[in-house]
Design a protein around this motif. Sequence first.
Motif, short mmCIF file in Angstrom:
data_model
loop_
_atom_site.label_atom_id
_atom_site.label_comp_id
_atom_site.label_asym_id
_atom_site.label_seq_id
_atom_site.Cartn_x
_atom_site.Cartn_y
_atom_site.Cartn_z
N TYR A 226 -4.95 -5.53 -7.82
CA TYR A 226 -3.54 -5.27 -7.57
C TYR A 226 -3.40 -4.51 -6.26
CZ TYR A 226 0.89 -2.85 -7.77
OH TYR A 226 2.12 -2.35 -7.44
N ASP A 227 -2.58 -5.01 -5.36
CA ASP A 227 -2.31 -4.35 -4.08
C ASP A 227 -0.87 -3.86 -4.11
OD1 ASP A 227 -2.04 -3.47 -1.51
OD2 ASP A 227 -2.51 -5.39 -0.56
N PRO A 228 -0.65 -2.55 -4.14
CA PRO A 228 0.72 -2.03 -4.24
C PRO A 228 1.52 -2.14 -2.95
CG PRO A 228 -0.82 -0.22 -4.05
CD PRO A 228 -1.64 -1.48 -4.17
N VAL A 229 0.87 -2.48 -1.83
CA VAL A 229 1.60 -2.58 -0.56
C VAL A 229 2.33 -3.91 -0.52
CG1 VAL A 229 1.43 -2.60 1.95
CG2 VAL A 229 -0.05 -1.09 0.61
N VAL A 230 3.67 -3.84 -0.53
CA VAL A 230 4.50 -5.02 -0.50
C VAL A 230 4.68 -5.50 0.94
CG1 VAL A 230 6.82 -5.91 -1.03
CG2 VAL A 230 5.70 -4.30 -2.59
N GLU A 231 4.82 -4.54 1.86
CA GLU A 231 5.07 -4.85 3.27
C GLU A 231 4.57 -3.71 4.13
OE1 GLU A 231 9.01 -5.24 6.14
OE2 GLU A 231 9.25 -5.34 3.98
N GLY A 232 4.09 -4.01 5.31
CA GLY A 232 3.69 -3.00 6.27
C GLY A 232 4.08 -3.46 7.66
N GLY B 82 11.96 0.99 -7.90
CA GLY B 82 10.62 0.46 -8.11
C GLY B 82 9.79 0.37 -6.84
N ARG B 83 10.34 0.89 -5.75
CA ARG B 83 9.64 0.85 -4.46
C ARG B 83 9.72 2.23 -3.82
NH1 ARG B 83 8.30 -3.64 -6.20
NH2 ARG B 83 8.65 -5.62 -5.16
N ALA B 84 8.87 2.46 -2.82
CA ALA B 84 8.91 3.70 -2.05
C ALA B 84 8.51 3.37 -0.62
CB ALA B 84 7.95 4.74 -2.62
N TRP B 85 9.08 4.10 0.33
CA TRP B 85 8.66 3.99 1.73
C TRP B 85 7.53 4.99 1.95
CZ3 TRP B 85 10.48 -0.12 3.76
CH2 TRP B 85 11.82 -0.49 3.69
N VAL B 86 6.50 4.58 2.65
CA VAL B 86 5.47 5.50 3.10
C VAL B 86 5.53 5.48 4.62
CG1 VAL B 86 3.02 6.07 3.16
CG2 VAL B 86 4.03 5.13 1.07
N LEU B 87 5.89 6.62 5.21
CA LEU B 87 6.05 6.75 6.65
C LEU B 87 4.79 7.38 7.23
CD1 LEU B 87 9.66 8.18 6.52
CD2 LEU B 87 9.00 5.81 6.91
N VAL B 88 4.22 6.74 8.25
CA VAL B 88 2.97 7.20 8.84
C VAL B 88 3.21 7.63 10.29
CG1 VAL B 88 0.59 6.58 9.37
CG2 VAL B 88 1.72 5.57 7.38
N PRO B 89 3.01 8.91 10.60
CA PRO B 89 3.19 9.39 11.98
C PRO B 89 1.94 9.16 12.82
CG PRO B 89 2.66 11.23 10.58
CD PRO B 89 2.70 10.02 9.69
N LEU C 49 6.16 -0.45 2.61
CA LEU C 49 6.95 -0.52 1.39
C LEU C 49 5.96 -0.71 0.25
CD1 LEU C 49 9.73 -0.61 0.03
CD2 LEU C 49 9.69 -3.10 0.35
N VAL C 50 5.97 0.22 -0.72
CA VAL C 50 4.95 0.25 -1.77
C VAL C 50 5.61 0.06 -3.13
CG1 VAL C 50 3.18 1.71 -2.83
CG2 VAL C 50 3.55 1.81 -0.37
N ASP C 51 4.99 -0.76 -3.97
CA ASP C 51 5.44 -0.99 -5.34
C ASP C 51 5.03 0.20 -6.19
OD1 ASP C 51 5.94 -1.85 -7.92
OD2 ASP C 51 4.83 -3.72 -7.73
N THR C 52 5.99 0.84 -6.84
CA THR C 52 5.69 2.02 -7.66
C THR C 52 5.90 1.76 -9.15
OG1 THR C 52 7.94 2.85 -7.36
CG2 THR C 52 6.26 3.63 -5.80
N THR C 53 6.10 0.50 -9.52
CA THR C 53 6.28 0.19 -10.93
C THR C 53 4.94 0.23 -11.66
OG1 THR C 53 6.10 -2.19 -10.51
CG2 THR C 53 8.32 -1.25 -10.50
N GLU C 54 5.00 0.29 -12.98
CA GLU C 54 3.78 0.34 -13.78
C GLU C 54 3.14 -1.03 -13.87
OE1 GLU C 54 4.13 2.16 -17.60
OE2 GLU C 54 5.31 3.82 -16.81
N HIS C 55 1.82 -1.06 -13.81
CA HIS C 55 1.06 -2.29 -13.92
C HIS C 55 -0.10 -2.05 -14.86
CE1 HIS C 55 3.06 -4.54 -10.69
NE2 HIS C 55 3.25 -3.34 -10.18
N ARG C 56 -0.44 -3.07 -15.60
CA ARG C 56 -1.55 -2.97 -16.55
C ARG C 56 -2.87 -2.84 -15.80
NH1 ARG C 56 -3.80 -7.50 -20.57
NH2 ARG C 56 -5.07 -6.12 -21.86
N LEU C 57 -3.72 -1.96 -16.26
CA LEU C 57 -5.05 -1.78 -15.68
C LEU C 57 -6.09 -2.12 -16.74
CD1 LEU C 57 -6.95 -0.78 -13.44
CD2 LEU C 57 -6.71 1.51 -14.40
N VAL C 58 -6.96 -3.04 -16.41
CA VAL C 58 -8.02 -3.45 -17.34
C VAL C 58 -9.36 -3.12 -16.70
CG1 VAL C 58 -9.11 -5.39 -18.52
CG2 VAL C 58 -6.62 -5.31 -18.29
N LEU C 59 -10.17 -2.37 -17.40
CA LEU C 59 -11.53 -2.05 -16.94
C LEU C 59 -12.51 -2.71 -17.88
CD1 LEU C 59 -11.06 1.76 -16.21
CD2 LEU C 59 -11.01 -0.13 -14.57
#
Length: 93
Positions: free
Chosen positions: A8-14, A30-37, A64-74
């Motif tokens: 799963y890659d949470p990065v929707v757009e960069g 369900g999304r968040a901006w991550v700003l990089v200086p 733009l990062v997806d912050t919704t819950e996703h199933r994790l299987v190990l």
Amino acid sequence: MVTHPPTYDPVVEGRTLPRPPGPLPTPPPGRAWVLVPDAGPTRTVRPGEPVPDLRAGGYRRLFLVDTTEHRLVLDLRLTGRGGRRHRSAAGWS
């Protein structure tokens, strides 16, 4: 049965911000901006939070990062003494 991708890659757009950067709307639910200086810590902006002035912060990249819950299987293969198999996180191995 629903199958899930193994990764799963949470990065929707960069993207690189243009110079000068224009105003940025608040991220959608369900999304968040991550700003990089150029230098210093990154800044995360969640829905409903004020978006900082991009020029004043010296931000160069935007994700733009997806912050919704996703199933994790190990799928762990656990071996005990004598080579006996034990229950894994994904079921019996």
